[in-house]
Write an enzyme that holds these catalytic residues in place. Structure first.
Site, PDB file in Angstrom:
ATOM      1  N   MET A   1     -12.443   4.545  -0.580  1.00 49.81           N
ATOM      2  CA  MET A   1     -13.003   4.826   0.481  1.00 49.81           C
ATOM      3  C   MET A   1     -13.609   6.189   0.476  1.00 49.81           C
ATOM      4  O   MET A   1     -13.147   7.069   1.174  1.00 49.81           O
ATOM      5  CB  MET A   1     -11.610   4.707   1.786  1.00 49.81           C
ATOM      6  CG  MET A   1     -11.433   3.330   2.036  1.00 49.81           C
ATOM      7  SD  MET A   1      -9.939   3.088   2.763  1.00 49.81           S
ATOM      8  CE  MET A   1      -8.777   3.217   1.615  1.00 49.81           C
TER       9      MET A   1
ATOM     10  N   ASP B   1      -6.865  -6.654   3.854  1.00 53.25           N
ATOM     11  CA  ASP B   1      -6.255  -5.340   4.084  1.00 53.25           C
ATOM     12  C   ASP B   1      -6.123  -4.630   5.214  1.00 53.25           C
ATOM     13  O   ASP B   1      -7.450  -4.389   5.929  1.00 53.25           O
ATOM     14  CB  ASP B   1      -7.230  -4.248   3.188  1.00 53.25           C
ATOM     15  CG  ASP B   1      -6.537  -2.971   2.792  1.00 53.25           C
ATOM     16  OD1 ASP B   1      -5.212  -2.758   3.475  1.00 53.25           O
ATOM     17  OD2 ASP B   1      -7.243  -2.078   2.393  1.00 53.25           O
TER      18      ASP B   1
ATOM     19  N   HIS C   1      -1.014  -1.020  -4.269  1.00 55.39           N
ATOM     20  CA  HIS C   1      -2.473  -0.798  -3.683  1.00 55.39           C
ATOM     21  C   HIS C   1      -2.699   0.589  -3.348  1.00 55.39           C
ATOM     22  O   HIS C   1      -1.562   1.318  -2.550  1.00 55.39           O
ATOM     23  CB  HIS C   1      -2.523  -1.822  -2.455  1.00 55.39           C
ATOM     24  CG  HIS C   1      -4.073  -1.490  -1.791  1.00 55.39           C
ATOM     25  ND1 HIS C   1      -5.053  -2.359  -2.036  1.00 55.39           N
ATOM     26  CD2 HIS C   1      -4.193  -0.809  -0.672  1.00 55.39           C
ATOM     27  CE1 HIS C   1      -6.040  -2.115  -1.380  1.00 55.39           C
ATOM     28  NE2 HIS C   1      -5.555  -1.098  -0.514  1.00 55.39           N
TER      29      HIS C   1
ATOM     30  N   SER D   1       1.056  -1.083  -0.041  1.00 58.56           N
ATOM     31  CA  SER D   1      -0.164   0.088   0.097  1.00 58.56           C
ATOM     32  C   SER D   1       1.071   1.246   0.122  1.00 58.56           C
ATOM     33  O   SER D   1       1.726   1.375   0.916  1.00 58.56           O
ATOM     34  CB  SER D   1      -0.982  -0.041   1.090  1.00 58.56           C
ATOM     35  OG  SER D   1      -1.513   1.298   1.251  1.00 58.56           O
TER      36      SER D   1
ATOM     37  N   HIS E   1      -8.377   1.364  -3.976  1.00 58.27           N
ATOM     38  CA  HIS E   1      -9.311   1.227  -2.816  1.00 58.27           C
ATOM     39  C   HIS E   1     -10.095   2.225  -2.661  1.00 58.27           C
ATOM     40  O   HIS E   1      -9.400   3.259  -2.099  1.00 58.27           O
ATOM     41  CB  HIS E   1      -8.454   0.475  -1.818  1.00 58.27           C
ATOM     42  CG  HIS E   1      -9.512   0.318  -0.766  1.00 58.27           C
ATOM     43  ND1 HIS E   1      -8.830  -0.111   0.472  1.00 58.27           N
ATOM     44  CD2 HIS E   1     -10.581   0.304  -0.478  1.00 58.27           C
ATOM     45  CE1 HIS E   1      -9.880  -0.244   1.334  1.00 58.27           C
ATOM     46  NE2 HIS E   1     -10.934  -0.261   0.853  1.00 58.27           N
TER      47      HIS E   1
ATOM     48  N   MET F   1      -9.000   8.154  -0.105  1.00 58.30           N
ATOM     49  CA  MET F   1      -9.925   8.544   1.071  1.00 58.30           C
ATOM     50  C   MET F   1     -10.355   9.985   1.043  1.00 58.30           C
ATOM     51  O   MET F   1      -9.691  10.707   0.610  1.00 58.30           O
ATOM     52  CB  MET F   1      -9.062   8.502   2.281  1.00 58.30           C
ATOM     53  CG  MET F   1      -8.262   6.991   2.809  1.00 58.30           C
ATOM     54  SD  MET F   1      -7.514   7.049   4.160  1.00 58.30           S
ATOM     55  CE  MET F   1      -6.782   5.586   4.150  1.00 58.30           C
TER      56      MET F   1
ATOM     57  N   ASP G   1      -4.846   3.787  -1.839  1.00 64.54           N
ATOM     58  CA  ASP G   1      -6.003   3.890  -1.002  1.00 64.54           C
ATOM     59  C   ASP G   1      -6.513   5.392  -1.170  1.00 64.54           C
ATOM     60  O   ASP G   1      -5.730   6.389  -0.512  1.00 64.54           O
ATOM     61  CB  ASP G   1      -5.322   3.659   0.704  1.00 64.54           C
ATOM     62  CG  ASP G   1      -5.143   2.307   0.704  1.00 64.54           C
ATOM     63  OD1 ASP G   1      -6.210   1.598   0.733  1.00 64.54           O
ATOM     64  OD2 ASP G   1      -4.026   1.897   1.218  1.00 64.54           O
TER      65      ASP G   1
ATOM     66  N   MET H   1     -11.726  -6.084   5.165  1.00 61.64           N
ATOM     67  CA  MET H   1     -11.019  -5.150   5.790  1.00 61.64           C
ATOM     68  C   MET H   1     -10.783  -5.741   7.222  1.00 61.64           C
ATOM     69  O   MET H   1     -11.751  -6.096   8.082  1.00 61.64           O
ATOM     70  CB  MET H   1     -11.924  -3.825   5.881  1.00 61.64           C
ATOM     71  CG  MET H   1     -12.152  -2.666   4.657  1.00 61.64           C
ATOM     72  SD  MET H   1     -10.357  -2.502   3.849  1.00 61.64           S
ATOM     73  CE  MET H   1      -9.402  -1.746   5.001  1.00 61.64           C
TER      74      MET H   1
HETATM   75  C1  DX5 Z   1      -6.469   1.237   5.466  1.00 61.88           C
HETATM   76  C2  DX5 Z   1      -6.055   1.135   3.910  1.00 61.88           C
HETATM   77  C3  DX5 Z   1      -5.017  -0.025   4.082  1.00 61.88           C
HETATM   78  C4  DX5 Z   1      -3.825   0.377   4.807  1.00 61.88           C
HETATM   79  C5  DX5 Z   1      -3.246  -0.782   5.163  1.00 61.88           C
HETATM   80  O1  DX5 Z   1      -7.561   2.129   5.564  1.00 61.88           O
HETATM   81  O2  DX5 Z   1      -7.125   0.471   3.141  1.00 61.88           O
HETATM   82  O3  DX5 Z   1      -4.922  -0.281   2.551  1.00 61.88           O
HETATM   83  O4  DX5 Z   1      -3.050   1.267   3.915  1.00 61.88           O
HETATM   84  O5  DX5 Z   1      -2.066  -0.345   5.890  1.00 61.88           O
HETATM   85  P1  DX5 Z   1      -1.314  -1.412   6.750  1.00 61.88           P
HETATM   86  O6  DX5 Z   1      -0.807  -2.314   5.918  1.00 61.88           O
HETATM   87  O7  DX5 Z   1      -0.091  -0.494   7.459  1.00 61.88           O
HETATM   88  O8  DX5 Z   1      -2.144  -1.855   7.856  1.00 61.88           O
HETATM   89 ZN    ZN Z   2      -6.612  -0.374   1.408  1.00 54.12          ZN
END
Ligand code: DX5
Ligand code: ZN
Length: 216
Positions: free
Chosen positions: A68, A175, A33, A8, A66, A37, A35, A137
């Site tokens: 969010m 994840d 990956h 990620s 991903h 947000m 993320d 998750m």
């Molecule tokens: C959390 C994200 C994850 C995050 C994982 O909201 O969706 O993808 O980056 O991070 P680690 O591997 O550090 O838990």
């Molecule tokens: Zn993620």
């Protein structure tokens, strides 16, 4: 199938993003990956289109995006144009999930659905034939570096049985909080894509951490 590892980028050094992208390009990791947000669906804001555009120009491996964000339908074609290979939306953020998944596929991407820790896998019973990936998750989304929620093993096992019974080859992605201490048990439970943010980029030797989590 051998499992895939998806570092990620949330845990990368954003002042040295090209360096960290090249690190993943040159490694045994499989996907990027990413993320996204929005500060509404989750209590944090990460990065958006300009950053993904820059990542796409350097990355030589598939982009696993991903989302969010609330109402992701607004941006499906935007992420297709940016080069997303897998586009994952949250079940909790979609009023018409079946339609959203069909649109993602019609745009040429693999369709993923993420489930928050409190959302049962049974919510997907009627769309199992319409998705290519389920992201379980294993932390509450919003931040990297959180503690893995143990209940995820059972969800993984149940989901794998559901997919097998439905004749689906969809990936199960885990994840949050994945690292050297739990990757193997997750694969044994039926996971085939592991997201690893902090355990990759905060490791003293990221290449060695990637090899370890690939089982090599
Ligand atoms: C959390 C994200 C994850 C995050 C994982 O909201 O969706 O993808 O980056 O991070 P680690 O591997 O550090 O838990
Ligand atoms: Zn993620």
């Amino acid at each position: 199938m051998e499992h895939l590892l998806a570092p990620s980028i949330l845990a990368a050094d954003f002042a040295n993003l090209e360096r960290d992208i090249q690190l993943i390009n040159a490694s045994e990791a499989d996907w990027f990956h990413l993320d996204v947000m929005d500060g509404v669906f989750v209590p944090n804001i990460s990065f958006g289109m300009p950053v993904i555009k820059s990542i796409a120009t350097h990355a030589t491996k598939p982009l696993d995006v991903h989302l969010m964000i609330v109402d992701p339908d607004r941006y499906l074609s935007t992420f297709a144009n940016l080069g997303a290979d897998v586009l994952t939306v949250h079940a909790e953020a979609c009023t018409h999930l079946h339609r959203t998944l069909a649109q993602i596929r019609s745009l040429g991407m693999k369709a993923g659905v993420a489930l928050n820790p409190h959302t049962p896998v049974s919510t997907l019973t009627d769309v199992l034939g319409d998705l290519d990936l389920v992201c379980l998750m294993s932390v509450n989304p919003g931040f990297g570096g959180q503690k893995f929620i143990e209940r995820t093993y059972e969800k993984t096992t149940v989901l794998r049985s559901m997919l097998t019974a439905a004749g689906s080859n969809a990936h199960i992605e885990i994840d949050g909080g994945v690292g050297p201490g739990n990757w193997k048990a997750l694969v044994e439970a039926g996971a085939d894509v592991l997201v690893a943010g902090s355990s990759t980029f905060n490791a003293a030797d990221p290449h060695a951490a990637i090899l370890e989590m690939k089982g090599q």
